[in-house]
Each structure stands twice: as structure tokens, then as C-alpha cells.
Scaffold this motif. Structure first.
Motif, PDB file in Angstrom:
ATOM      1  N   ARG A  72      44.525 -24.161  -6.276  1.00  0.00           N
ATOM      2  CA  ARG A  72      44.315 -25.516  -5.748  1.00  0.00           C
ATOM      3  C   ARG A  72      43.164 -26.261  -6.412  1.00  0.00           C
ATOM      4  O   ARG A  72      43.179 -26.392  -7.616  1.00  0.00           O
ATOM      5  CB  ARG A  72      44.171 -25.484  -4.217  1.00  0.00           C
ATOM      6  CG  ARG A  72      45.492 -25.116  -3.549  1.00  0.00           C
ATOM      7  CD  ARG A  72      45.443 -25.383  -2.052  1.00  0.00           C
ATOM      8  NE  ARG A  72      46.629 -24.861  -1.386  1.00  0.00           N
ATOM      9  CZ  ARG A  72      46.671 -24.505  -0.125  1.00  0.00           C
ATOM     10  NH1 ARG A  72      45.602 -24.608   0.639  1.00  0.00           N
ATOM     11  NH2 ARG A  72      47.790 -24.051   0.401  1.00  0.00           N
ATOM     12  N   ASN A  74      40.658 -21.009   6.419  1.00  0.00           N
ATOM     13  CA  ASN A  74      41.640 -21.939   5.850  1.00  0.00           C
ATOM     14  C   ASN A  74      42.335 -22.635   7.013  1.00  0.00           C
ATOM     15  O   ASN A  74      42.036 -22.348   8.181  1.00  0.00           O
ATOM     16  CB  ASN A  74      42.637 -21.235   4.917  1.00  0.00           C
ATOM     17  CG  ASN A  74      43.314 -20.054   5.562  1.00  0.00           C
ATOM     18  OD1 ASN A  74      43.367 -19.942   6.783  1.00  0.00           O
ATOM     19  ND2 ASN A  74      43.850 -19.172   4.750  1.00  0.00           N
ATOM     20  N   ASN A  75      43.236 -23.519   6.694  1.00  0.00           N
ATOM     21  CA  ASN A  75      43.863 -24.285   7.771  1.00  0.00           C
ATOM     22  C   ASN A  75      44.775 -23.407   8.625  1.00  0.00           C
ATOM     23  O   ASN A  75      44.960 -23.662   9.811  1.00  0.00           O
ATOM     24  CB  ASN A  75      44.621 -25.475   7.168  1.00  0.00           C
ATOM     25  CG  ASN A  75      45.013 -26.494   8.210  1.00  0.00           C
ATOM     26  OD1 ASN A  75      44.359 -26.601   9.254  1.00  0.00           O
ATOM     27  ND2 ASN A  75      46.056 -27.236   7.949  1.00  0.00           N
ATOM     28  N   ALA A  76      45.358 -22.371   8.018  1.00  0.00           N
ATOM     29  CA  ALA A  76      46.179 -21.446   8.795  1.00  0.00           C
ATOM     30  C   ALA A  76      45.308 -20.766   9.859  1.00  0.00           C
ATOM     31  O   ALA A  76      45.723 -20.596  11.010  1.00  0.00           O
ATOM     32  CB  ALA A  76      46.806 -20.408   7.873  1.00  0.00           C
ATOM     33  N   ILE A 118      55.162 -23.859   5.597  1.00  0.00           N
ATOM     34  CA  ILE A 118      54.260 -24.517   4.661  1.00  0.00           C
ATOM     35  C   ILE A 118      54.364 -23.907   3.273  1.00  0.00           C
ATOM     36  O   ILE A 118      54.060 -24.516   2.279  1.00  0.00           O
ATOM     37  CB  ILE A 118      52.794 -24.450   5.168  1.00  0.00           C
ATOM     38  CG1 ILE A 118      52.691 -25.066   6.561  1.00  0.00           C
ATOM     39  CG2 ILE A 118      51.842 -25.139   4.232  1.00  0.00           C
ATOM     40  CD1 ILE A 118      53.091 -26.515   6.668  1.00  0.00           C
ATOM     41  N   PHE A 164      53.920 -19.085   5.504  1.00  0.00           N
ATOM     42  CA  PHE A 164      53.224 -19.592   6.679  1.00  0.00           C
ATOM     43  C   PHE A 164      54.170 -20.516   7.439  1.00  0.00           C
ATOM     44  O   PHE A 164      54.505 -21.592   6.972  1.00  0.00           O
ATOM     45  CB  PHE A 164      51.951 -20.331   6.261  1.00  0.00           C
ATOM     46  CG  PHE A 164      51.231 -20.998   7.405  1.00  0.00           C
ATOM     47  CD1 PHE A 164      50.490 -20.249   8.292  1.00  0.00           C
ATOM     48  CD2 PHE A 164      51.312 -22.363   7.595  1.00  0.00           C
ATOM     49  CE1 PHE A 164      49.832 -20.855   9.352  1.00  0.00           C
ATOM     50  CE2 PHE A 164      50.658 -22.985   8.648  1.00  0.00           C
ATOM     51  CZ  PHE A 164      49.922 -22.225   9.533  1.00  0.00           C
ATOM     52  N   VAL A 198      52.328 -31.531  14.190  1.00  0.00           N
ATOM     53  CA  VAL A 198      52.175 -30.992  12.831  1.00  0.00           C
ATOM     54  C   VAL A 198      52.643 -32.017  11.816  1.00  0.00           C
ATOM     55  O   VAL A 198      53.752 -32.535  11.919  1.00  0.00           O
ATOM     56  CB  VAL A 198      52.984 -29.682  12.653  1.00  0.00           C
ATOM     57  CG1 VAL A 198      52.760 -29.100  11.261  1.00  0.00           C
ATOM     58  CG2 VAL A 198      52.616 -28.672  13.715  1.00  0.00           C
ATOM     59  N   HIS A 199      51.806 -32.274  10.840  1.00  0.00           N
ATOM     60  CA  HIS A 199      52.217 -33.155   9.751  1.00  0.00           C
ATOM     61  C   HIS A 199      53.167 -32.374   8.855  1.00  0.00           C
ATOM     62  O   HIS A 199      52.786 -31.342   8.300  1.00  0.00           O
ATOM     63  CB  HIS A 199      50.972 -33.584   8.967  1.00  0.00           C
ATOM     64  CG  HIS A 199      51.272 -34.416   7.761  1.00  0.00           C
ATOM     65  ND1 HIS A 199      52.077 -35.521   7.830  1.00  0.00           N
ATOM     66  CD2 HIS A 199      50.889 -34.313   6.472  1.00  0.00           C
ATOM     67  CE1 HIS A 199      52.175 -36.062   6.630  1.00  0.00           C
ATOM     68  NE2 HIS A 199      51.459 -35.342   5.786  1.00  0.00           N
ATOM     69  N   SER A 239      53.945 -31.703   5.952  1.00  0.00           N
ATOM     70  CA  SER A 239      53.370 -32.023   4.635  1.00  0.00           C
ATOM     71  C   SER A 239      54.364 -32.014   3.496  1.00  0.00           C
ATOM     72  O   SER A 239      54.415 -32.922   2.688  1.00  0.00           O
ATOM     73  CB  SER A 239      52.297 -31.006   4.274  1.00  0.00           C
ATOM     74  OG  SER A 239      51.503 -30.711   5.352  1.00  0.00           O
ATOM     75  N   ASP A 260      47.707 -31.008  13.395  1.00  0.00           N
ATOM     76  CA  ASP A 260      47.511 -30.339  12.105  1.00  0.00           C
ATOM     77  C   ASP A 260      47.853 -31.358  11.020  1.00  0.00           C
ATOM     78  O   ASP A 260      49.005 -31.704  10.830  1.00  0.00           O
ATOM     79  CB  ASP A 260      48.433 -29.111  12.029  1.00  0.00           C
ATOM     80  CG  ASP A 260      48.420 -28.455  10.651  1.00  0.00           C
ATOM     81  OD1 ASP A 260      47.541 -28.809   9.839  1.00  0.00           O
ATOM     82  OD2 ASP A 260      49.284 -27.598  10.398  1.00  0.00           O
ATOM     83  N   GLY A 306      47.291 -31.049   7.815  1.00  0.00           N
ATOM     84  CA  GLY A 306      47.692 -30.444   6.542  1.00  0.00           C
ATOM     85  C   GLY A 306      46.688 -30.672   5.431  1.00  0.00           C
ATOM     86  O   GLY A 306      45.745 -29.921   5.263  1.00  0.00           O
ATOM     87  N   SER A 318      43.051 -28.691   5.734  1.00  0.00           N
ATOM     88  CA  SER A 318      42.574 -27.787   4.686  1.00  0.00           C
ATOM     89  C   SER A 318      41.388 -28.392   3.934  1.00  0.00           C
ATOM     90  O   SER A 318      41.294 -29.604   3.784  1.00  0.00           O
ATOM     91  CB  SER A 318      43.668 -27.540   3.650  1.00  0.00           C
ATOM     92  OG  SER A 318      44.739 -26.841   4.199  1.00  0.00           O
ATOM     93  N   ASP A 370      40.835 -27.395   0.668  1.00  0.00           N
ATOM     94  CA  ASP A 370      41.101 -27.342  -0.780  1.00  0.00           C
ATOM     95  C   ASP A 370      42.373 -28.071  -1.195  1.00  0.00           C
ATOM     96  O   ASP A 370      42.895 -27.847  -2.273  1.00  0.00           O
ATOM     97  CB  ASP A 370      41.138 -25.888  -1.271  1.00  0.00           C
ATOM     98  CG  ASP A 370      42.153 -25.033  -0.517  1.00  0.00           C
ATOM     99  OD1 ASP A 370      42.718 -25.506   0.477  1.00  0.00           O
ATOM    100  OD2 ASP A 370      42.361 -23.876  -0.936  1.00  0.00           O
ATOM    101  N   LYS A 371      42.888 -28.922  -0.332  1.00  0.00           N
ATOM    102  CA  LYS A 371      44.013 -29.759  -0.747  1.00  0.00           C
ATOM    103  C   LYS A 371      43.450 -31.122  -1.167  1.00  0.00           C
ATOM    104  O   LYS A 371      42.611 -31.171  -2.044  1.00  0.00           O
ATOM    105  CB  LYS A 371      45.043 -29.855   0.385  1.00  0.00           C
ATOM    106  CG  LYS A 371      45.769 -28.526   0.644  1.00  0.00           C
ATOM    107  CD  LYS A 371      46.864 -28.698   1.682  1.00  0.00           C
ATOM    108  CE  LYS A 371      47.586 -27.387   1.954  1.00  0.00           C
ATOM    109  NZ  LYS A 371      48.494 -27.529   3.124  1.00  0.00           N
TER     110      LYS A 371
HETATM  111  C1  LIG Z   1      48.852 -26.439   3.858  1.00  0.00           C
HETATM  112  C2  LIG Z   1      49.096 -26.567   5.298  1.00  0.00           C
HETATM  113  C3  LIG Z   1      48.680 -25.556   6.174  1.00  0.00           C
HETATM  114  C4  LIG Z   1      48.002 -24.311   5.681  1.00  0.00           C
HETATM  115  O1  LIG Z   1      46.746 -24.623   5.167  1.00  0.00           O
HETATM  116  P1  LIG Z   1      45.905 -23.532   4.331  1.00  0.00           P
HETATM  117  O2  LIG Z   1      44.580 -24.178   4.157  1.00  0.00           O
HETATM  118  O3  LIG Z   1      46.649 -23.320   3.067  1.00  0.00           O
HETATM  119  O4  LIG Z   1      45.841 -22.303   5.158  1.00  0.00           O
HETATM  120  C5  LIG Z   1      48.927 -25.719   7.518  1.00  0.00           C
HETATM  121  N1  LIG Z   1      49.557 -26.808   7.977  1.00  0.00           N
HETATM  122  C6  LIG Z   1      49.972 -27.805   7.161  1.00  0.00           C
HETATM  123  C7  LIG Z   1      50.689 -28.978   7.754  1.00  0.00           C
HETATM  124  C8  LIG Z   1      49.751 -27.717   5.802  1.00  0.00           C
HETATM  125  O5  LIG Z   1      50.167 -28.689   4.982  1.00  0.00           O
END
Ligand SMILES: *Cc1c(COP(=O)(O)O)cnc(C)c1O
Length: 472
Positions: free
Chosen positions: A101, A156-158, A184, A188, A229-230, A232, A262, A264, A296, A298-299
Motif C-alpha cells: 500500500r 488495521n481497519n479489520a 474486502i 476479510f 459499511v462502505h 469500498s 466503516d 474503508g 484504514s 494506509d489507504k
Molecule cells: C480495506 C477495508 C477494510 C480492511 O482494512 P485494513 O486496514 O486492510 O484491515 C475494512 N473495511 C473496508 C470497507 C475496507 O475498505
């Protein structure tokens, strides 16, 4: 009893004689003796099996002392090279999950280096001299940038989702629209993480349509939280309907239930200013009444791997009090990188210069094209006879599950070897001393310069020349 031996087998050099050679002695400063011995052994063994398999002149050459020494030296080189190392990303995909990333801003890199090398006030309050919280360094900054009361950061976001679901719906139901039960990537999946967090999934609505009354009907004494939840990495078009954020926020207030959105990708700023699609901005979600968001690091944020949770103080306090928070906590290097990255967001006008991922996404196609032309010149494409190279216009994705519909116009160097397969060139580029990752499209190898910095061009050119010359 005596098996007739091939004369080449008897003339194979010994490990000892190889180690005494000038070539191997020169490698002593590079690798410990055990590595040299193993490399010499393996090279001799490889030569031996080449002889056994039989064959013509080529095999006899491979069994010669010089060839064995070259092979041993190559093996030493491989053994001392780190397995995990930098690569040149010529895919054009800015947020490439397989390539790690977001590359970090210089400010973040030096913060990481300092924190790595020295002791820090990680959990020490310098004012009082007593124990502090590692979140104390980040929380005020996140609160300021997002207009949040409180914040918490995990791996991380997870992990952020896991922590929130476990905190608010352990043994209870989490209400989610069917249209948002996404995968995702990297296995995940929202329903699975929810289950592992100890929550029960209460899916509502249909794949394409979910209405407010679906939420109202599902909420009861068993409900722990509402999740939004978005989606993504995909988009729904046509006969679709989702409940707006403001409606859900109002529902969560009325029923006194936590609502987690979330987001994302973690956009803190508006990407439409660079002609990119709108991504949900964290601050907007909080402004519109969502009590808790996660995203997240790092996105699209362009920082280190991290999961950021922000929102109402009471909810964030509950997250921090969950024993699971300890297992998901971030280390000092992440904290250093994240704080330095977030500080850059105080000056939004400078972001496209200061954060590498934003710089790459914001760069004009024309400016990418100039770098592609530079590569052509560096590899001497005009003089080459054994390959053809040209600069072509192409499009790339953003990656990282962000902006699935965006097609970013870009430029690539396209390579066609005169002989041999394009896959072989791609492989040779990947396995060289400075690995280059391109993409293959309709039998051509594309090297998209959007994700290659000017500083990387000499290395890229050298790798290209090397891979093309290796061709038969
Ligand atoms: C990427 C993403 C996640 C996971 O995020 P990480 O930082 O990779 O663990 C969770 N939910 C959404 C909607 C995402 O786009």
C-alpha cells in the motif's frame, strides 16, 4: 559392483578447493563461512545432477569449474539478500495491497527512524513523570482533524472492526444491510469478522434495497449495535436503495444504540479536487451524526498500516476498556509514522506535495508521460535491435479497494521483446536485484510510470536492460 562413472563426475571440484578460490575468498566480507560452504556445496550438487542427466556440450560447460564458481557466487548473492525488500511498482496502482500500500512521507520516515533507534515517551507523561497512554500522542491530533471527541488506534481497519463489534455486540446482534455484507479482499469478509468478534449477524433488507423500516423492525432487545459499511471495492448501480447516513444516525440516537460506520479507505480530504471520485470523508460522517467511524491508515490516508476509530467519548472509552484492545495495540513505529502523517493534514494545500500517495494520485498524465519518455531514453530504445519499446497512454486503478470505478489516465512504457515470451521478461524483472513489477496486457508488458518516482528511473532502466539482454 563398480558403476561406470562419467569422467566429468570425477573431475568435479571439491568444496574446499572452491572455498580457497580467489572468487569465493572475495565474498568472505559479504557472507559468513557457513553461507559460502552451503553455496559451494549446492553449486557442486547442481553440476553433478546436470552431468547425471546427461546431455551435450552445454552440460559439460555447466560442470566446468568456472561455471560452478559463478553459480556458487550467485547463490551467495541470493542468500545474503533480504527476503523482504523494496520493489519498483510499475503497475500504476498507487494503493497496491500486495506491494505494501502507501509509501510513507519523508516526515513519517524520519519519525519512524528516530523512534526505532531511540527510547521514546511512548507511555510516559513527560509533564507529571508518571505513566501515560500511548494514545495520548495521537488522540488530540485525530480529534482536531476530524472534529471528534475521542479516538483510538489499532493495528488495521479489520482490527478496528473486530474491537468495535466485540465491544458493543458480544453475544448480541449487529444489524447490517445485505447490500453491505462485502468481502474486502485477503479473505476479510464482514459476516465472518462479525462472527469471530462474538456478535450475531442480523442481516436486513435485500441485496439491492434496504429501507429505514427494515432497520426499525430488526432492532430489539437483542440488538448490540448498527453497522454501516462502505462497499469500498464495488459499486451498485440500477434499482438500488440504501438508508442515508443521517437517517441511520438519527435512528441510532432514538434507539440509544451505537452506530459504527466503516469508511474503508480513510479519506480525510475531498478527492474530487483532483478529478477523482468522491470518497466518504471521515469528518463529514461525524458531522452528520455518526457516533463512531473507523478507517484504514494506509489507504487513501497515505500513512502506515493502522485502524483509526474516532467519535463519541463514551464509545471510545468502551473500546479502550476492552481487554482485546491490548492485543490489537499499535507499536511505537506505527504511532510515530501515523502522527507525522496526520500532522501533514494540518496544511491541506501542501498535501499533494507532502504525501506520496496523494502526489501520485494528483499528478497529471502529461507529467507521468515525461517520466516514461525519460525511461525510453535511459534504455536506449532508439538503438536497440532485440526489443521494441514505446510510450503509450493507459489507465490505472487506484487500488486498495478504494474508488473501484475510477480510471486514472496514465502513461506506460510498453515493451515487446523481439524473441522470447513477454512473461519471461516480466519474471526476469521480478527476480532481478532491483525487482520491477509491471503488468501484462494483451501480450505486452506495460510499465506504468505513475507509481515510479524520478529517483527510481536509473534503477528501473538498469533492470530493464538487464532483463531484455537476458533474453535468448
Ligand atoms: C480495506 C477495508 C477494510 C480492511 O482494512 P485494513 O486496514 O486492510 O484491515 C475494512 N473495511 C473496508 C470497507 C475496507 O475498505
Amino acid at each position: 559392483m563398480a558403476t561406470p562413472k562419467r569422467p566429468e563426475l570425477r573431475s568435479l571440484p571439491s568444496v574446499g578447493s572452491l572455498l580457497e578460490s580467489e572468487e569465493m575468498s572475495a565474498l568472505q566480507s559479504l557472507a559468513p563461512r557457513s553461507v559460502l560452504v552451503a553455496a559451494a556445496r549446492e553449486a557442486i550438487a547442481a553440476a553433478r545432477s546436470a552431468i547425471r542427466r546427461g546431455g551435450g556440450r552445454g552440460k559439460a560447460e555447466a560442470a566446468g569449474r568456472d561455471a560452478i564458481l559463478r553459480d556458487a557466487a550467485r547463490r551467495v548473492g541470493e542468500a545474503v539478500r533480504p527476503a523482504f525488500r523494496p520493489v519498483i511498482n510499475a503497475t500504476g496502482i498507487v494503493l497496491h495491497t500486495n506491494l505494501g500500500r502507501a509509501p510513507l512521507a519523508e516526515e513519517a520516515v524520519s519519525a519512524v527512524t528516530d523512534a526505532a533507534r531511540r527510547y521514546t515517551n511512548l507511555e510516559l507523561d513527560l509533564e507529571s513523570g508518571s505513566r501515560g497512554s500511548r494514545m495520548a500522542h495521537l488522540e488530540p491530533l485525530i480529534a482536531e482533524l476530524l472534529g471528534a471527541e475521542a479516538a483510538h488506534v489499532v493495528n488495521n481497519n479489520a482490527a478496528a472492526m473486530l474491537l468495535a463489534l466485540n465491544t458493543f455486540s458480544l453475544g448480541k446482534e449487529a444489524v447490517v444491510s445485505r447490500g453491505q455484507l462485502v468481502e474486502i479482499g485477503g479473505s476479510f469478509r464482514i459476516p465472518e469478522i462479525l462472527e469471530r468478534a462474538g456478535a450475531r449477524l442480523r442481516e436486513i433488507g435485500t441485496t439491492n434495497k434496504t429501507r429505514l423500516r427494515d432497520y426499525e423492525r430488526a432492532i430489539g432487545p437483542e440488538t448490540g449495535m448498527i453497522l454501516r459499511v462502505h462497499p469500498s471495492n464495488f459499486a451498485m448501480v440500477g434499482f438500488t436503495e440504501e438508508v442515508t447516513r443521517a437517517e441511520l444516525a438519527a435512528l441510532s440516537r432514538k434507539r440509544r444504540l451505537p452506530l459504527l460506520e466503516d469508511l474503508g479507505s480513510g479519506a480525510l480530504i475531498d478527492f474530487t479536487r483532483w478529478g477523482l471520485p468522491a470518497e466518504p470523508i471521515a469528518r463529514d460522517a461525524l458531522d452528520q451524526g455518526v457516533p463512531l467511524v473507523c478507517f484504514s491508515g494506509d489507504k487513501l490516508l497515505g500513512g502506515p498500516q493502522a485502524g483509526i476509530l474516532a467519535g463519541r467519548k463514551s464509545l471510545v472509552a468502551a473500546l479502550k476498556a476492552n481487554p482485546m484492545a491490548r492485543a490489537l495495540r499499535v507499536d511505537k513505529l506505527t504511532l510515530a509514522a501515523l502522527e507525522a502523517t496526520l500532522r501533514l493534514y494540518r496544511d491541506p494545500e501542501m498535501l499533494a506535495a507532502s504525501i506520496p500517495t496523494l502526489r501520485m494520485l494528483a499528478e497529471s498524465a502529461e507529467s507521468v508521460r515525461a517520466r516514461a519518455k525519460r525511461v525510453l531514453r535511459a534504455i536506449g530504445a532508439d538503438r536497440a535491435s532485440h526489443f521494441r519499446a514505446e510510450v503509450v497512454a493507459c489507465t490505472t486503478e487506484v487500488g486498495g479497494g478504494a474508488m473501484p470505478l475510477a480510471r486514472v489516465p496514465s502513461y506506460a512504457v510498453v515493451l515487446r521483446p523481439a524473441r522470447g515470451k513477454v512473461e519471461d521478461v516480466a519474471r526476469s524483472l521480478r527476480t532481478g536485484p532491483d525487482p520491477v513489477i509491471g503488468r501484462i496486457e494483451s501480450g505486452r508488458l506495460l510499465l506504468d510510470l505513475r507509481t515510479v518516482s524520478r529517483g527510481e528511473i536509473p534503477k528501473l532502466a538498469a533492470s530493464l536492460v538487464r532483463a531484455l539482454e537476458e533474453e535468448p
